[in-house]
Design an enzyme around this catalytic site. Structure first.
Site, PDB file in Angstrom:
ATOM      1  N   SER A 205      22.716  31.935 -93.924  1.00 32.92           N
ATOM      2  CA  SER A 205      23.120  31.249 -93.051  1.00 32.92           C
ATOM      3  C   SER A 205      22.325  31.439 -91.772  1.00 32.92           C
ATOM      4  O   SER A 205      22.110  32.418 -91.434  1.00 32.92           O
ATOM      5  CB  SER A 205      24.503  31.614 -92.935  1.00 32.92           C
ATOM      6  OG  SER A 205      25.105  30.816 -91.712  1.00 32.92           O
ATOM      7  N   GLY A 206      22.053  30.475 -90.897  1.00 28.75           N
ATOM      8  CA  GLY A 206      21.088  30.450 -89.946  1.00 28.75           C
ATOM      9  C   GLY A 206      21.722  31.025 -88.778  1.00 28.75           C
ATOM     10  O   GLY A 206      21.182  31.697 -87.931  1.00 28.75           O
ATOM     11  N   HIS A 207      23.027  30.877 -88.648  1.00 32.22           N
ATOM     12  CA  HIS A 207      23.715  31.316 -87.124  1.00 32.22           C
ATOM     13  C   HIS A 207      24.112  32.562 -87.217  1.00 32.22           C
ATOM     14  O   HIS A 207      24.476  33.215 -86.277  1.00 32.22           O
ATOM     15  CB  HIS A 207      24.944  30.046 -86.968  1.00 32.22           C
ATOM     16  CG  HIS A 207      26.120  30.556 -87.910  1.00 32.22           C
ATOM     17  ND1 HIS A 207      27.105  31.261 -87.494  1.00 32.22           N
ATOM     18  CD2 HIS A 207      26.579  30.084 -89.099  1.00 32.22           C
ATOM     19  CE1 HIS A 207      28.345  31.619 -88.295  1.00 32.22           C
ATOM     20  NE2 HIS A 207      27.738  30.805 -89.349  1.00 32.22           N
TER      21      HIS A 207
ATOM     22  N   CYS B 181      44.366  38.986 -86.744  1.00 28.98           N
ATOM     23  CA  CYS B 181      45.450  39.105 -86.086  1.00 28.98           C
ATOM     24  C   CYS B 181      46.447  37.916 -85.696  1.00 28.98           C
ATOM     25  O   CYS B 181      45.750  36.972 -85.132  1.00 28.98           O
ATOM     26  CB  CYS B 181      45.443  39.869 -84.630  1.00 28.98           C
ATOM     27  SG  CYS B 181      44.425  41.415 -84.935  1.00 28.98           S
TER      28      CYS B 181
END
Ligand code: PLP
Length: 692
Positions: free
Chosen positions: A209-211, A338
């Protein structure tokens, strides 16, 4: 300045990646399928980036496709493998009975397995490969079960803990088992941090994944081994050699290309080496250990990515720690999901067999390989400031005793409320409904304040309250007499009322068990001003409490904070909650010059990011945990109130509670300080109000 320590979630875009993306959008905007010169330029760009990625990942004769991200890469890989398994089964070949995945895989993997297993009608069993307490796969299990597996999925490094999988040993186990299973390795967290030589392994599919490495969201890669089966997820115009149709994300590809170029340039200054990253992590770990004595790491550092630290602190919830870091303008992530009231333990840490408190209390701190020395120095300073804030607020061991506090404080544990009633003049306090899990935190506060405890009471006689009383007596022998004679509800046998300075606490036994605890301002005959009782019992108390008496409930899953008798009897009508956006703030202040602007964050947050004023108005601090003390005054005055907090959750609770209780001018700042353009947050100098 924000200190972003959440790189495993996503990263900012590198300046050179941004420039490349803009170039691809504005100048070189061609469609790589066009045969004219503009299209040819775009084609050359794609080819160049792919070649770079192939070199970096050593993909040999394998395919490397551009996809939208790892989730798409995972779908494509799983679809390809499962489709091939179905074809084999239809041809009468044995394909095994199960699909295996590491118990700590990102949810995208088991969910994709479930999805495509159902869509393709394969109905294979889907089983998790157990991991040990260090997060490593159980290789004996793998070797035993692999012959019956059609596909095995094991990530290269874990996103929550940073634990690095031993891919060499996994491959050896697969080989030794004689299994012909396909093998997918989720390489998302490894890209740019570990060396991967894909063609040297039997890995069939590897998504990236690039991000997670300074490229924008929406671009990723999928490696497919030469000869591994492939089924396109998307059919259409035949792009990517008909393996993945759809016009290519050229700006994403260009940006990813710039990142990969920086990664390939070993002499370049953009990315840090493994050794440098380890050095940074050592400094961060030292700062954490100093700030949070007793901290435990949830994964062995030696076997984890040098960019990830996952830890828990006894007595401090994940939520509290995240609020604390955020107040210091440090972005970290909960190692667990959460919700507002309850912390769901991390399934990754649970799979590793860590105790519940560790799995529910985890915090993840992660850096990207592009950080520098100055950034780490600032991050360490902020972490140290977080520790200082806890010490100042009686939440961490300290020699530095603060001055004492006064009134009612509320401590929440999964929807259950524990109250501490304290009186500064007489230096006494009473505890109502503590839970065993809260003992270390409460003991810390009480020891730090040095208040003797008059009684530890239970509203309903729950065994947990008795257990907490015994634990507190053991922890605080000088502040709480274990030998004091009390009944099953903790009430001292010889007393009819408990003195707290000028205030009195009386009780009324309830039919069916339990007690209502009634606080009044003074001696005999004084009306009760605050009743600690479940709202459904309020009516039964009759004359003891008036219609407007505040009720503090023993549990508050719905986050109402307080109620009163009139509301419970249906005799009062709640006013509406009023919401304000950041852009309306100045207008609001101009229109309501008498308004109070109230910061409901906790003192340990206020210490770190004291906000002196908003829209030119001085602020008041009233943490949600101390709210009961302020409600009567606000209701009597009926001045406009504007509550704010970091994200708008707690301020909404506060305004909602006031509106329910009949305040007609209770406003919340939607989105909180986080959405204000230049939130006037600064490092704190003054001491905030103390907890008790
Ligand atoms: N796998 C791992 C290990 C991840 O950390 C993530 C992102 O959190 C994903 C897969 C999904 O990646 P994407 O956001 O590119 O779909």
């Amino acid at each position: 300045m924000e200190i972003y320590l959440d790189a495993n979630a996503t990263t900012p875009v590198l300046p050179q990646a941004k420039a490349a993306a803009i170039q691809a959008m504005v100048e070189d905007y061609g469609n790589p399928s066009s045969i004219h010169s503009t299209g040819l330029k775009a084609r050359a760009l794609i080819d160049g980036v792919r070649a770079r990625a192939q070199r970096l990942l050593d993909t040999g004769a394998g395919q490397l496709l551009f996809v939208s991200g790892a989730t798409e890469g995972i779908q494509t890989a799983v679809l390809s493998a499962l489709h091939a398994l179905r074809a084999r089964r239809e041809a009468g070949q044995a394909i095994g009975s199960q699909l295996l995945y590491g118990a700590t895989e990102h949810k995208a993997v088991p969910e994709a397995l479930k999805h495509w297993n159902a869509v393709l009608g394969l109905n294979l069993a889907i089983r998790a490969i157990p991991v040990d307490t260090q997060g490593r796969h159980d290789l004996e299990f793998l070797q035993r079960e692999a012959p019956e597996a059609g596909l095995v999925c094991t990530m290269a490094a874990n996103n929550e803990t940073g634990v690095i999988s031993d891919l060499t040993d996994i491959e050896a186990a697969l080989n030794a088992s004689g299994s012909s299973a396909f093998w997918m390795v989720d390489g998302v967290q490894a890209l740019g941090k570990l060396v991967l030589r894909l063609s040297q392994t039997r890995i069939d599919y590897a998504p990236f994944s690039g991000h997670k490495l300074y490229a924008p969201k929406g671009i990723g890669l999928l490696y497919v081994r030469a000869g591994a089966p492939f089924t396109p997820l998307m059919a259409g115009g035949g792009q990517e050699g008909a393996l993945r149709s759809g016009t290519e994300n050229m700006s994403g590809i260009a940006a990813l290309g710039a990142v990969l170029e920086a990664l390939e340039d070993k002499e370049g200054k953009t990315f840090r080496s493994h050794a440098e990253m380890s050095g940074f992590r050592t400094r961060l770990a030292a700062a954490l250990e100093q700030a949070f004595p007793g901290l435990v790491y949830n994964a062995p550092l030696a076997q984890s990515l040098p960019t990830t630290l996952n830890f828990s602190v006894p007595g401090l919830s994940s939520r509290l720690l995240q609020d604390l870091f955020d107040a210091a303008d440090v972005r970290v992530s909960g190692g667990s999901a959460c919700s507002a009231a309850k912390a769901a333990p991390s399934f990754v840490l649970q799979a590793m067999g860590l105790p519940d408190w560790q799995a529910a209390g985890a915090v993840r701190l992660s850096i990207g390989p592009a950080v520098d020395e100055a950034f780490i120095t600032e991050a360490c300073a902020r972490i140290e400031a977080c520790g200082e804030s806890l010490r100042r607020n009686c939440m961490s061991p300290s020699d530095n005793l603060p001055t004492v506090g006064q009134g009612v404080s509320r401590f929440m544990l999964e929807g259950a409320c524990c109250y501490v009633l304290a009186d500064a003049a007489s230096q006494r306090c009473v505890l109502i409904d503590p839970q065993p899990e809260q003992v270390s935190r409460l003991a810390q506060v009480l020891r730090c304040q040095n208040y003797p405890v008059t009684a530890v009471l239970s509203s309903d006689g729950a065994a947990a309250h008795g257990e907490a009383r015994a634990l507190l007596a053991a922890e605080l022998p000088d502040l709480l007499a274990a030998s004091a004679e009390v009944d099953a509800l903790g009430w001292p046998l010889t007393q009819t009322e408990l003195e707290l300075g000028a205030k009195r606490l009386r009780r009324q036994l309830l039919e069916g068990g339990g007690q209502a605890l009634l606080l009044s301002e003074g001696g005999q005959g004084q009306a009760c001003c605050l009743a600690f009782v479940a709202p459904q019992h309020a009516q039964a108390l009759g004359e003891q409490i008036g219609a407007q008496t505040l009720i503090a409930p023993p549990s508050d899953e719905a986050q109402l904070l307080a109620s009163n008798v009139a509301l419970e009897r249906g005799e009062a009508v709640a006013a509406s909650l009023l919401q304000l956006s950041g852009t309306q703030l100045q207008q609001f202040v101009d229109a309501h010059p008498d308004a109070l602007l109230i910061d409901v964050r906790e003192p340990y947050e206020q210490f770190l990011s004291q906000t002196p004023e908003l829209a030119g108005v001085a602020l008041q601090a009233m943490p949600l945990s101390r709210f009961l003390n302020a409600i009567p005054g606000w209701l009597a005055e009926q001045r406009p109130l504007l509550f704010f907090c970091r994200s708008g959750n707690r301020s909404r609770q506060a305004a909602q509670a006031l509106a329910r209780l009949g305040h007609s001018q209770a406003w919340t700042l939607s989105g909180g300080l986080a959405l204000l353009p230049d939130a006037p947050v600064r490092a704190a100098a003054a001491d905030p109000a103390l907890l008790v």
